[in-house]
Design a protein around this motif. Structure first.
Motif, mmCIF file in Angstrom:
data_model
loop_
_atom_site.group_PDB
_atom_site.id
_atom_site.type_symbol
_atom_site.label_atom_id
_atom_site.label_comp_id
_atom_site.label_asym_id
_atom_site.label_seq_id
_atom_site.Cartn_x
_atom_site.Cartn_y
_atom_site.Cartn_z
ATOM 1 N N THR A 71 -3.519 -6.445 -3.425
ATOM 2 C CA THR A 71 -2.447 -6.513 -2.432
ATOM 3 C C THR A 71 -2.424 -7.928 -1.857
ATOM 4 O O THR A 71 -3.438 -8.401 -1.351
ATOM 5 C CB THR A 71 -2.701 -5.494 -1.302
ATOM 6 N N GLU A 123 7.683 -0.705 5.543
ATOM 7 C CA GLU A 123 6.800 0.243 4.864
ATOM 8 C C GLU A 123 7.647 1.312 4.189
ATOM 9 O O GLU A 123 8.744 1.633 4.646
ATOM 10 C CB GLU A 123 5.837 0.907 5.862
ATOM 11 N N VAL A 179 -2.653 -0.901 0.366
ATOM 12 C CA VAL A 179 -1.444 -0.156 0.688
ATOM 13 C C VAL A 179 -1.331 1.029 -0.257
ATOM 14 O O VAL A 179 -1.515 0.874 -1.458
ATOM 15 C CB VAL A 179 -0.209 -1.076 0.515
#
Lengths: 96, 96, 96, 96, 96, 96, 96
Positions: free
Chosen positions: D52, D88, E90
């Motif tokens: 990430t 998100e 995530v």
């Protein structure tokens, strides 16, 4: 702030008067700050609702009378929160 | 802030007019602050949506009329929140 | 802030142009604040992505045109959020 | 802040050079703010890592070149976030 | 703040020296801010611990030497976080 | 703030006096800040409730006497929190 | 703040002295800020408790002596946190 601060009630009621009316009338009781009414079962003539009421020094008898005057019956009082401070239930090792 | 503050509705509707239009028109009602419309089932001619509406002293009849004028039918009112304060439902030992 | 504020789209697209390009071009639309593009299925020639777009008074037709101009097809609009305030969906007793 | 803001990459790589070196070198790219590298599978000669990367206006080609120069191959780009604001992914009724 | 910021290590070690001593000595390395050592398996002569170390520009070789000087062996480096900013992994659609 | 700060009690009691009264009387003890009483089982003559009491330097004997004076019996003390600071239980690798 | 900051202990003890007393006495150690004692198993003569202790530069030997002086035995030290900063364990891909 003191006395009864939050109640969770399991209520059986007819479809009419509506849940909107019941929630609104409960929310207008002097000692109530807010009401959450959630539907969890519907039958032909009746429905079961879970009612969460938050307020200050709430008078259970008046809440009960209000619900009954609109045809509802309180099946059980599932949670009572009382005191100067709102206390949430704690998950302990016994709950795992 | 008082009266009906949040509603969760289960609505059956045709594909047209679109969910975008329905959400937008509901959000433009004077007493509405915001709308969340989530699709949860699609059939050939109809779809089921869950609509969450937040506002102040909301007028259910006007919400209902708006939905019906766009071809939708309210199947059930799954949650009603009313009062000075938005109250969330509480998980009790009965829910575990 | 008003109008369409958030959209969740289920999109089928060819591998090229890339998801990076698609996310970037969508994020550059005037009314868009941010884009999340998540891959959830890959086949030999196509892939399925879930696109979440946040903005103010968003123009769905322009979003649709942009996606189609890059070879994508919108399968469904899974969520629409509209109004002055972003409203999240609420878990009710019906969802348990 | 704009352009590509966050990437989630599925990468296959040899054991050497180490994940420590790969994470550090990626984090030193000018447009990168931080890197999370998580190991999720180890085989005899290779390992699979989920990377990430968060930054501002990130240059995917430079990220790709950096990973490949250390022997890694990007299997898929699992998420792309782009725009002025980090968005998100949202759980919708379709995900339940 | 830069370089290696957080490490998650899977370590096999003898019962003595104790986990208390190992955690304390690691926490006293100049570049370390804090250490979490969690026991996840005990055998007759050895135990497996998961060690999370947070710091600034951490020197992995010194961490490794410290662990080995107390009889431990690093089985794997499960996570590396590097850069100006701590980035969490995530959950993407690929993880559902 | 010191001494006993939070207690979780498993209590068996008759239906009368009511849980409302029990919660209210406990909340009025001088050293108590708040009480949460949750019903988790009902039988014909008795019910089991989980009582969470928060306060400062609480006197367990007085709490016990109060509960017994209303017909209840403490089955177990499921959690005790003591000290200057309220400490929550931590999930460790042993709990996974 | 430094040294041992948090400990999670698995302790076997007789029913008497009570958990209330044990938690209170531990919380009164000079270097302790707070104690959480959770009951997770009861047998005829003994019980198993999980004790979480938070403090600054804590002296494990004194904690051990205190527990043993009240009849308890530490079965395992399930977590140790040390250093200037309290570090929580991180869920990695290895834990999924």
């Amino acid at each position: 702030m003191a006395g009864i601060r939050r109640l969770v009630l399991d209520v059986l009621k007819p479809h009419e008067p509506s849940n909107l009316l019941l929630a609104k009338i409960l929310s207008e009781l002097e000692f109530v700050d807010g009401v959450n009414l959630s539907l969890y079962e519907i039958d032909q003539n009746t429905e079961n609702v879970k009612i969460t009421i938050v307020g200050d020094d709430m008078d259970f008898d008046e809440i009960k009378k209000t619900i009954e005057s609109l045809g509802g019956v309180i099946h059980s009082v599932d949670e009572v929160v009382a005191g100067k401070r709102i206390v949430e239930t704690v998950l302990t090792e016994q709950d795992r």
